[in-house]
Design an enzyme around this catalytic site. Structure first.
Site, PDB file in Angstrom:
ATOM      1  N   LYS A  40      -3.275 -16.068  -2.327  1.00 50.98           N
ATOM      2  CA  LYS A  40      -2.882 -14.912  -2.967  1.00 50.98           C
ATOM      3  C   LYS A  40      -2.631 -15.028  -4.412  1.00 50.98           C
ATOM      4  O   LYS A  40      -2.313 -16.202  -4.734  1.00 50.98           O
ATOM      5  CB  LYS A  40      -1.401 -14.260  -2.462  1.00 50.98           C
ATOM      6  CG  LYS A  40      -1.337 -12.713  -2.293  1.00 50.98           C
ATOM      7  CD  LYS A  40      -2.046 -12.136  -1.222  1.00 50.98           C
ATOM      8  CE  LYS A  40      -1.998 -10.659  -1.407  1.00 50.98           C
ATOM      9  NZ  LYS A  40      -2.564  -9.999  -0.231  1.00 50.98           N
TER      10      LYS A  40
HETATM   11  P1  NAD Z   1      -2.070   0.198  -3.921  1.00 51.99           P
HETATM   12  O1  NAD Z   1      -1.619  -0.319  -5.133  1.00 51.99           O
HETATM   13  O2  NAD Z   1      -3.490   0.777  -3.668  1.00 51.99           O
HETATM   14  O3  NAD Z   1      -0.955   1.252  -3.400  1.00 51.99           O
HETATM   15  C1  NAD Z   1       0.309   1.073  -3.162  1.00 51.99           C
HETATM   16  C2  NAD Z   1       0.857   2.214  -3.193  1.00 51.99           C
HETATM   17  O4  NAD Z   1       2.328   2.129  -2.774  1.00 51.99           O
HETATM   18  C3  NAD Z   1       0.778   3.148  -4.305  1.00 51.99           C
HETATM   19  O5  NAD Z   1       0.824   4.613  -3.721  1.00 51.99           O
HETATM   20  C4  NAD Z   1       2.419   3.186  -4.785  1.00 51.99           C
HETATM   21  O6  NAD Z   1       2.791   4.259  -5.519  1.00 51.99           O
HETATM   22  C5  NAD Z   1       3.234   2.905  -3.493  1.00 51.99           C
HETATM   23  N1  NAD Z   1       4.465   2.520  -3.723  1.00 51.99           N
HETATM   24  C6  NAD Z   1       4.840   1.385  -4.557  1.00 51.99           C
HETATM   25  N2  NAD Z   1       6.317   1.447  -4.703  1.00 51.99           N
HETATM   26  C7  NAD Z   1       6.627   2.310  -3.630  1.00 51.99           C
HETATM   27  C8  NAD Z   1       7.898   2.668  -3.179  1.00 51.99           C
HETATM   28  N3  NAD Z   1       9.092   2.155  -3.599  1.00 51.99           N
HETATM   29  N4  NAD Z   1       7.881   3.477  -2.175  1.00 51.99           N
HETATM   30  C9  NAD Z   1       6.860   4.092  -1.818  1.00 51.99           C
HETATM   31  N5  NAD Z   1       5.750   3.858  -2.190  1.00 51.99           N
HETATM   32  C10 NAD Z   1       5.450   2.932  -3.206  1.00 51.99           C
HETATM   33  O7  NAD Z   1      -1.855  -1.087  -2.948  1.00 51.99           O
HETATM   34  P2  NAD Z   1      -2.680  -1.020  -1.545  1.00 51.99           P
HETATM   35  O8  NAD Z   1      -3.877  -2.011  -1.695  1.00 51.99           O
HETATM   36  O9  NAD Z   1      -2.701   0.132  -0.950  1.00 51.99           O
HETATM   37  O10 NAD Z   1      -1.547  -2.271  -0.548  1.00 51.99           O
HETATM   38  C11 NAD Z   1      -0.497  -1.823  -0.008  1.00 51.99           C
HETATM   39  C12 NAD Z   1      -0.032  -2.719   0.965  1.00 51.99           C
HETATM   40  O11 NAD Z   1      -0.802  -3.168   1.903  1.00 51.99           O
HETATM   41  C13 NAD Z   1       0.589  -3.991   0.242  1.00 51.99           C
HETATM   42  O12 NAD Z   1       1.661  -4.473   1.026  1.00 51.99           O
HETATM   43  C14 NAD Z   1      -0.524  -4.798   0.391  1.00 51.99           C
HETATM   44  O13 NAD Z   1      -0.352  -6.349   0.322  1.00 51.99           O
HETATM   45  C15 NAD Z   1      -1.002  -4.464   2.010  1.00 51.99           C
HETATM   46  N6  NAD Z   1      -2.562  -4.817   2.130  1.00 51.99           N
HETATM   47  C16 NAD Z   1      -3.578  -4.458   1.249  1.00 51.99           C
HETATM   48  C17 NAD Z   1      -4.950  -4.410   1.716  1.00 51.99           C
HETATM   49  C18 NAD Z   1      -6.310  -4.210   0.873  1.00 51.99           C
HETATM   50  O14 NAD Z   1      -7.159  -4.182   1.387  1.00 51.99           O
HETATM   51  N7  NAD Z   1      -5.738  -3.472  -0.259  1.00 51.99           N
HETATM   52  C19 NAD Z   1      -5.203  -5.318   2.988  1.00 51.99           C
HETATM   53  C20 NAD Z   1      -3.977  -5.938   3.593  1.00 51.99           C
HETATM   54  C21 NAD Z   1      -2.654  -5.578   3.172  1.00 51.99           C
END
Ligand code: NAD
Length: 420
Positions: free
Chosen positions: A109
């Site tokens: 990461k």
């Molecule tokens: P992203 O940046 O696209 O979206 C994150 C979202 O969370 C945004 O809408 C943001 O406004 C919101 N957010 C932030 N703080 C918040 C809060 N306090 N309350 C409510 N919403 C809040 O990120 P993502 O890629 O969608 O990742 C989200 C989660 O999924 C993370 O934990 C990431 O590690 C995990 N994840 C992502 C992927 C991927 O392919 N992108 C894969 C596996 C896991």
């Protein structure tokens, strides 16, 4: 080894999970620290010139958790609260997730402590390229492969790939995944994580005998994972009654118009000002009565203060580490709540990233249908293996998932041996 360089509550949480799974596995003490501790990490200073001429130095990190089964693989996060301990925890979870899915990777990461929304597009490009420039000795298609995570996008991956390719003097598309499709990205990658979350939620609804058309869902976080999960849940017939992002929560018992919310966010960056639901505070959103609660934002949002107040049947963990160890203990006492653990639930993302890497290395590309068919096969296999492990050990789904992943990594290390 007594190290505190990764000192953080998220790292402690990942370590406690590991210790519990290692106990269940009765893991040899000679292996425990070897399997648990990250192999290596890099911290870099990334100076960039802002549009106003000021020079600002951002802190960047990359942690590679283990190198025993192939290159390392993991996302890159741009968020003000990123620190080395959080990145190390996320790298550790990636190791168990890849092993659970049967992918030939160790976990990694990376992150930069920055608010990407406070930067102009030019500043974001300079920061992304500078970070990759600093990482060049540490990454590569056969060494460590990045992907998008919180705050990063396919465009950021394109800049990373371009910077690395300029350095090696040839097109190195396999150095990152989650790229735009026209640049060696894979069909289906954008929706893979959220689609997988919805796929598992539906699969467990089926197991509980609840028809999707009669089910409701609440989704926290409306970025890549949350918006795609909401879209796919809708497509499976589930009514999404609340969504949220950093601007707050939006509740509509008649059903959220997901397409409209996605359009609004693509224009305005967040849901702030959107009028498709009644505004509610983010913490209240988690307690809404629903069948599926999908936390898809950040770590540790389900904790000892709200775990007993949840009102759902299934927690589909789209985010990494959304449920603390204390919340797990509270929820273990509640037979009505079924947790689909993060390393299973959001594994669709890394699985299709793996497909993208394979396609790039072979310069051959699959259709979206081929990608999603292959994805579903692996998701089904992982779920079946997890359920078999759970029955065998009589443990929780999280413990079953972790023990499967951790056992595979431990076995690889044991068989390879300890170099003198
Ligand atoms: P992203 O940046 O696209 O979206 C994150 C979202 O969370 C945004 O809408 C943001 O406004 C919101 N957010 C932030 N703080 C918040 C809060 N306090 N309350 C409510 N919403 C809040 O990120 P993502 O890629 O969608 O990742 C989200 C989660 O999924 C993370 O934990 C990431 O590690 C995990 N994840 C992502 C992927 C991927 O392919 N992108 C894969 C596996 C896991």
């Amino acid at each position: 080894m007594n190290s505190n360089i990764y000192n953080s509550p998220v790292f402690e949480m990942a370590c406690r999970q590991f210790d519990r799974a290692a106990d269940i596995l009765e893991m040899d003490t000679r292996l425990r620290q070897r399997v648990k501790m990250p192999k290596r990490c890099l911290a870099v200073s990334c100076p960039i010139e802002l549009d106003n001429g000021e020079v600002v130095v951002y802190e960047g990190f990359r942690v590679q958790h283990h190198l025993s089964m192939g290159p390392t693989k993991g996302g890159l996060r741009f968020h003000p609260k990123v620190d080395l301990g959080e990145v190390a925890a996320l790298a550790m979870w990636m190791s168990w997730k890849c092993a659970l899915a049967g992918l030939p990777y160790g976990g990694a990461k990376g992150g930069i402590a920055v608010d990407p929304f406070a930067l102009s597009l030019g500043e974001l490009e300079r920061l992304s390229r500078r970070y990759m420039q600093e990482m060049i000795p540490f990454v590569g298609p056969n060494v460590d492969v990045m992907a998008p995570d919180v705050g990063t996008t396919p465009q950021v991956m394109a800049w990373m790939m371009d910077t690395y390719s300029s350095y090696v003097g040839s097109n190195a598309s396999a150095v990152v995944t989650g790229k735009p499709v026209g640049l060696g990205g894979s069909e289906g990658r954008k929706e893979a994580t959220g689609y997988g979350v919805a796929y598992f939620a539906k699969s467990y609804l089926d197991d509980l005998g609840i028809a999707p058309e009669e089910a409701t869902a609440v989704v926290q976080g409306f970025g890549n994972v949350g918006s795609e999960a909401a879209k796919a849940l809708n497509r499976f017939g589930v009514k999404v009654i609340a969504i949220s992002d950093v601007s707050g929560g939006y509740h509509n018992p008649h059903g959220i118009d997901i397409g409209d919310a996605i359009k609004y966010v693509s224009k305005n960056r967040t849901l702030e000002g959107w009028n498709g639901g009644d505004q509610i505070p983010n913490d209240e959103l988690l307690e809404i009565k629903c069948d599926i609660l999908a936390p898809c934002a950040l770590e540790r949002v389900i904790n000892e203060t709200n775990a007993s107040k949840l009102n759902c049947r299934i927690i589909a963990e789209g985010a990494n580490g959304p449920t603390t160890n204390q919340a797990d203990a509270i929820l273990a006492e509640n037979p009505d709540v079924l947790i689909v653990p993060d390393i299973l639930c959001n594994s669709g993302g890394v699985i299709v990233s793996y497909f993208e890497w394979v396609q790039d290395l072979q310069s051959t590309f699959w259709t979206r249908k081929e990608v999603l068919n292959r994805l579903c096969k692996l998701l089904d296999r992982s779920k079946a293996e997890l359920e078999a492990q759970r029955s065998k050990l009589g443990c929780s789904r999280r413990e079953a998932a972790l023990s499967l992943g951790i056992h595979r990594v431990a076995e690889a290390k044991r068989i390879r041996g300890l170099f003198p």
